[in-house]
Scaffold this active site. Structure first.
Site, PDB file in Angstrom:
ATOM      1  N   ASP A 150       0.816  -1.219   0.000  1.00 53.51           N
ATOM      2  CA  ASP A 150       0.000   0.000   0.000  1.00 53.51           C
ATOM      3  C   ASP A 150       0.847   1.265   0.000  1.00 53.51           C
ATOM      4  O   ASP A 150       0.335   2.358  -0.252  1.00 53.51           O
ATOM      5  CB  ASP A 150      -0.938  -0.005   1.223  1.00 53.51           C
ATOM      6  CG  ASP A 150      -2.316  -0.539   0.872  1.00 53.51           C
ATOM      7  OD1 ASP A 150      -2.501  -0.987  -0.273  1.00 53.51           O
ATOM      8  OD2 ASP A 150      -3.205  -0.517   1.740  1.00 53.51           O
ATOM      9  N   ASP A 456     -11.449  -7.738  10.465  1.00 56.50           N
ATOM     10  CA  ASP A 456     -11.312  -9.190  10.430  1.00 56.50           C
ATOM     11  C   ASP A 456     -12.360  -9.879  11.301  1.00 56.50           C
ATOM     12  O   ASP A 456     -12.948 -10.888  10.905  1.00 56.50           O
ATOM     13  CB  ASP A 456      -9.891  -9.604  10.848  1.00 56.50           C
ATOM     14  CG  ASP A 456      -9.347  -8.756  11.986  1.00 56.50           C
ATOM     15  OD1 ASP A 456     -10.151  -8.119  12.699  1.00 56.50           O
ATOM     16  OD2 ASP A 456      -8.119  -8.708  12.170  1.00 56.50           O
TER      17      ASP A 456
END
Length: 595
Positions: A150, A456
């Protein structure tokens, strides 16, 4: 499940045998009786508080009511913790049976590794994770490793390019000598002086190659510039001819090693795994959804290149510590009886830099050994964001149905076999543009869910509410090992983010008691709340730490006298709960001082 593994003579009937065993924790009945006595003590404490509330106008009335509320919350939270302790289940894969049954038709596995900042996550650290999975005991032609960057750093790309070259030596070395662990930095640190003649000169040659590669990477990062002679060696560096900033850059996809190419081989002539570098487009004015966004981008890109039915996702600082980790996880997916129900297999997080007494509370001994295993007993193991094997179609939003049949043995690369590397790279770049997800179900019904700091946990819950089961596997040898926060500041920031994020879930549409009602076991709903309510327990804890001492200083009684029978309830709950907590903590690997 639950049967003992048979001998080699059972080979003829091996297709009827399970690929893993499940065993419940020992002395579960005894513990339930013990927990019941504590529950009785808790109820007596509540009763004492209720029938002895000071009358209006009496000293200490509001302090007493506060004590009642604090003890009620403590008791309620303790009850929630019992949901996982009553269902502790341990799994043991039988990888020899997997090899006997499926060796020639093992499914492909894609590995997703995410990094975001070359300063916080040095490229030399990242490539150790990459190399550890490249060299696993698994057919290389069925393994693909994807690195999401990223930060869009050319230094991370350069390090991955160097790692791909070194892998031609490292993979055969690992498989020839069966070394553990297979992250070179960790391996050479543990075996810094090898005199065993079985390695011969290969050990020293391999170590020298690794150190030279690491020095080249560190030198380039330190200088802040890629040498011109290096840039012309790979077309991928041309991506950085344009303006590339950490939060403002175009989509980049580079296939460094093409696993389809029969000429892409290591020094022993064996096929190499596919290696792909990816950096999704980022623009200042566009939301990028952090790690969840990176994972969803990886899902789309990999579906066009290798499209393996199973996925392993790892943090960039968490290397594979067990060469058989992939095979062991596949035992749960490929089991004929229950494998088709399994969405993901979660491993615990272990660290290689913990202090003896774990002064920052990173080890999570009891969480790993007891609590997560308890949630796994309900088929509702938490998805912890790393060290997790996924069924691809579950991550992509598929709902489980009783008539579901697996198609994992279909070659995922058939549709791309005629495409060149350049065609694949160009066709996948639009999939990771900022605008691709607009108006789609990505981040909602597909992929990891957006809008929560602990995406998550929410994603795992959503998958389970679609009808899938999940497995928690805590092997004797840790499958994955990472780096824990090594300062108080970093540890507190991390735990603050986790606790806040999980508390947000409790008051969101994903509250397990609402979202999971009728979809997952009630014990699993309570088990989730063990973590979702971790943050607010700080309030009764703070109250209990401050108010009773102040009452004592002002001569206001807040507990029964020692001579009173009510005192026995307080004393029993305090002694029994803490004594058990100490025993549990020490048996799980902690020390008394750490407790």
């Amino acid at each position: 499940m639950g049967k003992k593994e048979g001998g080699e003579g059972e080979e003829s009937s091996t297709t009827t045998l399970p690929l893993f065993e499940s065993k419940t924790a020992r002395f579960r009945g005894v513990y339930r009786v013990f927990a019941s006595t504590i529950f009785v003590g808790v109820c007596l404490i509540w009763l004492y508080r209720l029938i002895n509330i000071p009358k209006a106008g009496e000293r200490g009335r509001w302090a007493w009511i506060g004590m009642l509320m604090a003890e009620f919350l403590f008791g309620l939270y303790w009850i929630i913790t019992q949901s996982v302790r009553w269902s502790v289940t341990y799994r043991q894969p039988l990888k020899n049976r997997l090899s006997q049954r499926y060796e020639e038709k093992l499914p492909g596995v894609d590995v997703f590794i995410c990094t975001a900042d070359p300063k916080m996550e040095p490229p030399s650290l990242v490539i150790n994770t990459v190399l550890s999975v490249l060299s696993c005991n698994f057919p290389s032609e069925k393994l693909s490793v994807y690195l999401s960057d990223d930060g869009g750093s050319q230094f991370t790309f350069y390090a991955l390019l160097e790692a791909s070259r070194f892998s031609k030596y490292w993979i055969p070395f690992c498989k020839k000598f069966k070394v553990e662990p297979r992250a070179p930095e960790a391996y050479f640190a543990l075996h810094s002086d090898v005199h065993d003649t079985k390695y011969g000169p290969e050990w020293f040659d391999t170590k020298k190659l690794y150190e030279e590669m690491k020095n080249r990477i560190d030198s380039v990062v330190e200088s802040g510039k890629i040498p011109e002679e290096t840039r012309i060696q790979h077309k991928g560096f041309s991506e950085w001819n344009l303006k590339v900033a950490k939060n403002d850059h175009h989509s980049i996809v580079q296939i460094i090693t093409d696993g389809r190419d029969t000429n892409a081989v290591d020094n022993d002539g064996c096929r190499l795994p596919t290696i792909v570098y990816m950096s999704r487009e980022k623009r200042p004015q566009q939301p990028h959804n952090f790690k969840a966004g990176a994972m969803n981008a990886l899902l789309r890109v990999s579906s066009e290149i290798s499209n393996a039915p199973f996925i392993l996702n790892l943090d960039c600082d968490m290397y594979a510590n067990n060469a058989d980790a992939i095979r062991e996880a596949l035992c749960f997916f490929l089991d004929e009886k229950t494998g088709h129900e399994t969405a993901y297999v979660q491993h615990p997080q272990f660290y290689n830099n913990l202090t003896k007494n774990d002064i920052y509370g990173n080890a999570c001994f009891v969480t790993n050994a007891v609590e997560l295993a308890g949630l796994g007993g309900y088929g509702a193991a938490l998805y912890c964001g790393t060290g997790c094997f996924h069924r691809r179609e579950c991550l992509c939003g598929k709902k489980y149905s009783k008539g579901y049949t697996e198609k994992w043995n279909i070659d995922g690369q058939k549709s791309t076999i005629d495409k060149s590397i350049q065609e694949l790279e160009e066709s996948t770049k639009p999939l990771i543009d900022c605008i691709y997800e607009k108006g789609s179900q990505w981040g909602k019904e597909m992929g990891l869910i957006y809008g929560c700091p602990v995406e998550d946990i929410v994603t795992g819950l959503a998958i389970q509410c679609r009808g899938w089961k999940s497995v928690y596997y805590n092997p004797e040898r840790p499958s994955f090992v990472g780096v824990a926060p090594n300062t108080l500041e970093i540890a507190l920031v991390q735990q603050k983010r986790w606790s806040e994020g999980m508390f947000q879930i409790f008051f969101s549409e994903y509250c397990p008691f609402i979202y999971g009602h009728g979809k997952i076991h009630f014990g699993a709903q309570m088990g989730y709340c063990l973590y979702l309510l971790w943050a607010p327990v700080s309030f009764p804890t703070l109250y209990y730490a401050l108010v009773p001492p102040l009452c004592l200083l002002h001569g206001i009684p807040s507990f029964p006298k020692v001579s009173s029978l009510w005192f026995l309830a307080f004393a029993y709950v305090f002694v029994a709960k803490n004594a058990y907590s100490i025993v549990e903590f020490v048996m799980c690997g902690g020390t008394l001082k750490a407790w």
